[in-house]
Scaffold this motif. Sequence first.
Motif, PDB file in Angstrom:
ATOM      1  N   PHE A 142       5.260   5.292   1.150  1.00  0.00           N
ATOM      2  CA  PHE A 142       4.305   4.977   0.090  1.00  0.00           C
ATOM      3  C   PHE A 142       4.387   6.137  -0.891  1.00  0.00           C
ATOM      4  O   PHE A 142       3.757   7.176  -0.711  1.00  0.00           O
ATOM      5  CB  PHE A 142       2.897   4.800   0.673  1.00  0.00           C
ATOM      6  N   ALA A 143       5.229   5.975  -1.914  1.00  0.00           N
ATOM      7  CA  ALA A 143       5.521   7.053  -2.867  1.00  0.00           C
ATOM      8  C   ALA A 143       4.395   7.130  -3.894  1.00  0.00           C
ATOM      9  O   ALA A 143       4.384   6.387  -4.875  1.00  0.00           O
ATOM     10  CB  ALA A 143       6.865   6.818  -3.534  1.00  0.00           C
ATOM     11  N   MET A 144       3.465   8.040  -3.648  1.00  0.00           N
ATOM     12  CA  MET A 144       2.302   8.187  -4.516  1.00  0.00           C
ATOM     13  C   MET A 144       2.333   9.515  -5.264  1.00  0.00           C
ATOM     14  O   MET A 144       1.297  10.001  -5.714  1.00  0.00           O
ATOM     15  CB  MET A 144       1.025   8.018  -3.693  1.00  0.00           C
ATOM     16  N   ASP A 145       3.526  10.085  -5.416  1.00  0.00           N
ATOM     17  CA  ASP A 145       3.648  11.324  -6.178  1.00  0.00           C
ATOM     18  C   ASP A 145       3.428  11.079  -7.661  1.00  0.00           C
ATOM     19  O   ASP A 145       2.893  11.925  -8.359  1.00  0.00           O
ATOM     20  CB  ASP A 145       5.010  11.980  -5.939  1.00  0.00           C
ATOM     21  N   ARG A 146       3.867   9.902  -8.139  1.00  0.00           N
ATOM     22  CA  ARG A 146       3.599   9.500  -9.524  1.00  0.00           C
ATOM     23  C   ARG A 146       3.886   8.009  -9.673  1.00  0.00           C
ATOM     24  O   ARG A 146       4.566   7.409  -8.848  1.00  0.00           O
ATOM     25  CB  ARG A 146       4.414  10.309 -10.527  1.00  0.00           C
ATOM     26  N   LYS A 147       3.388   7.430 -10.751  1.00  0.00           N
ATOM     27  CA  LYS A 147       3.594   6.005 -11.015  1.00  0.00           C
ATOM     28  C   LYS A 147       4.896   5.824 -11.794  1.00  0.00           C
ATOM     29  O   LYS A 147       5.258   6.658 -12.623  1.00  0.00           O
ATOM     30  CB  LYS A 147       2.402   5.439 -11.788  1.00  0.00           C
ATOM     31  N   ARG A 148       5.579   4.721 -11.495  1.00  0.00           N
ATOM     32  CA  ARG A 148       6.883   4.441 -12.095  1.00  0.00           C
ATOM     33  C   ARG A 148       6.948   2.986 -12.551  1.00  0.00           C
ATOM     34  O   ARG A 148       6.262   2.129 -12.003  1.00  0.00           O
ATOM     35  CB  ARG A 148       7.988   4.646 -11.051  1.00  0.00           C
ATOM     36  N   GLU A 149       7.822   2.697 -13.514  1.00  0.00           N
ATOM     37  CA  GLU A 149       8.169   1.324 -13.846  1.00  0.00           C
ATOM     38  C   GLU A 149       9.058   0.796 -12.719  1.00  0.00           C
ATOM     39  O   GLU A 149       9.637   1.578 -11.948  1.00  0.00           O
ATOM     40  CB  GLU A 149       8.933   1.268 -15.168  1.00  0.00           C
ATOM     41  N   TRP A 150       9.214  -0.534 -12.627  1.00  0.00           N
ATOM     42  CA  TRP A 150       9.930  -1.137 -11.512  1.00  0.00           C
ATOM     43  C   TRP A 150      11.359  -0.611 -11.383  1.00  0.00           C
ATOM     44  O   TRP A 150      11.789  -0.239 -10.295  1.00  0.00           O
ATOM     45  CB  TRP A 150       9.927  -2.665 -11.634  1.00  0.00           C
ATOM     46  N   VAL A 192       1.257  -3.842   6.300  1.00  0.00           N
ATOM     47  CA  VAL A 192       1.152  -2.995   5.100  1.00  0.00           C
ATOM     48  C   VAL A 192      -0.242  -3.113   4.497  1.00  0.00           C
ATOM     49  O   VAL A 192      -0.867  -2.103   4.140  1.00  0.00           O
ATOM     50  CB  VAL A 192       2.252  -3.354   4.073  1.00  0.00           C
ATOM     51  N   ILE A 193      -0.754  -4.326   4.402  1.00  0.00           N
ATOM     52  CA  ILE A 193      -2.115  -4.516   3.875  1.00  0.00           C
ATOM     53  C   ILE A 193      -3.119  -3.760   4.733  1.00  0.00           C
ATOM     54  O   ILE A 193      -3.997  -3.051   4.212  1.00  0.00           O
ATOM     55  CB  ILE A 193      -2.461  -6.018   3.789  1.00  0.00           C
ATOM     56  N   ASP A 194      -2.992  -3.871   6.043  1.00  0.00           N
ATOM     57  CA  ASP A 194      -3.890  -3.164   6.956  1.00  0.00           C
ATOM     58  C   ASP A 194      -3.777  -1.649   6.764  1.00  0.00           C
ATOM     59  O   ASP A 194      -4.788  -0.941   6.709  1.00  0.00           O
ATOM     60  CB  ASP A 194      -3.581  -3.552   8.399  1.00  0.00           C
ATOM     61  N   TYR A 195      -2.560  -1.139   6.628  1.00  0.00           N
ATOM     62  CA  TYR A 195      -2.341   0.292   6.429  1.00  0.00           C
ATOM     63  C   TYR A 195      -3.013   0.767   5.137  1.00  0.00           C
ATOM     64  O   TYR A 195      -3.682   1.801   5.115  1.00  0.00           O
ATOM     65  CB  TYR A 195      -0.839   0.594   6.401  1.00  0.00           C
ATOM     66  N   ILE A 196      -2.828   0.019   4.068  1.00  0.00           N
ATOM     67  CA  ILE A 196      -3.446   0.385   2.787  1.00  0.00           C
ATOM     68  C   ILE A 196      -4.964   0.404   2.923  1.00  0.00           C
ATOM     69  O   ILE A 196      -5.624   1.333   2.461  1.00  0.00           O
ATOM     70  CB  ILE A 196      -2.993  -0.569   1.665  1.00  0.00           C
ATOM     71  N   HIS A 197      -5.523  -0.598   3.582  1.00  0.00           N
ATOM     72  CA  HIS A 197      -6.992  -0.662   3.748  1.00  0.00           C
ATOM     73  C   HIS A 197      -7.532   0.480   4.601  1.00  0.00           C
ATOM     74  O   HIS A 197      -8.697   0.849   4.463  1.00  0.00           O
ATOM     75  CB  HIS A 197      -7.402  -2.005   4.333  1.00  0.00           C
ATOM     76  N   ARG A 198      -6.699   1.065   5.452  1.00  0.00           N
ATOM     77  CA  ARG A 198      -7.133   2.207   6.268  1.00  0.00           C
ATOM     78  C   ARG A 198      -6.944   3.547   5.552  1.00  0.00           C
ATOM     79  O   ARG A 198      -7.265   4.588   6.106  1.00  0.00           O
ATOM     80  CB  ARG A 198      -6.389   2.216   7.610  1.00  0.00           C
ATOM     81  N   ASN A 199      -6.420   3.517   4.328  1.00  0.00           N
ATOM     82  CA  ASN A 199      -6.189   4.735   3.547  1.00  0.00           C
ATOM     83  C   ASN A 199      -6.927   4.627   2.223  1.00  0.00           C
ATOM     84  O   ASN A 199      -6.395   4.071   1.253  1.00  0.00           O
ATOM     85  CB  ASN A 199      -4.689   4.945   3.334  1.00  0.00           C
ATOM     86  N   PRO A 200      -8.148   5.159   2.167  1.00  0.00           N
ATOM     87  CA  PRO A 200      -9.012   4.980   0.989  1.00  0.00           C
ATOM     88  C   PRO A 200      -8.379   5.389  -0.341  1.00  0.00           C
ATOM     89  O   PRO A 200      -8.682   4.786  -1.367  1.00  0.00           O
ATOM     90  CB  PRO A 200     -10.227   5.858   1.301  1.00  0.00           C
ATOM     91  N   ASP A 201      -7.476   6.371  -0.342  1.00  0.00           N
ATOM     92  CA  ASP A 201      -6.838   6.790  -1.594  1.00  0.00           C
ATOM     93  C   ASP A 201      -5.888   5.732  -2.150  1.00  0.00           C
ATOM     94  O   ASP A 201      -5.465   5.816  -3.299  1.00  0.00           O
ATOM     95  CB  ASP A 201      -6.109   8.118  -1.421  1.00  0.00           C
ATOM     96  N   MET A 202      -5.563   4.705  -1.362  1.00  0.00           N
ATOM     97  CA  MET A 202      -4.664   3.645  -1.798  1.00  0.00           C
ATOM     98  C   MET A 202      -5.403   2.385  -2.248  1.00  0.00           C
ATOM     99  O   MET A 202      -4.799   1.510  -2.874  1.00  0.00           O
ATOM    100  CB  MET A 202      -3.714   3.253  -0.656  1.00  0.00           C
TER     101      MET A 202
END
Length: 159
Positions: A44-52, A78-88
């Motif tokens: 989950f690359a959250m270092d910065r936002k990118r175009e596709w 993946v949906i479950d993982y995101i829901h368990r990570n509030p920053d996402m």
Amino acid sequence: MKELWHLSALGILLLIPSGEALCPEGFVSFFADPSIPMETCLLFAMDRKREWHEAHTYCKSLPSDLANLDDGELHWQVIDYIHRNPDMLDEAFHIGCTDENYEGKWFWTDGSPVRMGPPHWFYNQPDGGTKENYCCLYYDDFLYSSCVNRQTMYTICQI
């Protein structure tokens, strides 16, 4: 000691004690099919936002690719993982499908066709014509959506 067989990215069978992750640092281990002990690694690359296209190039440089979530179980994990990570939770993520080459015909970056309709696509998606050629996961449901071209968001890469 319980052991599992894993197939490495190089096509070599490895005998790895269970519980030891094969994913590189920063990648998260998922098992798309719990009955088959084959690990899928996602970043989950959250270092910065990118175009596709930039996201695709970034994943290829790791080396990996944009995530292919066509295995329904992996998408739900993946949906479950995101829901368990509030920053996402309030974010969106590029994944690896597009219809830029053939309008209305969606393919994963490996060339395989994307399964259309429920349960993985959001209601009435894809819907943007030539203005929305890339697949993403939008908050808060993280179902597939067609995303506006040149829109920046975080990236999910897969090994």
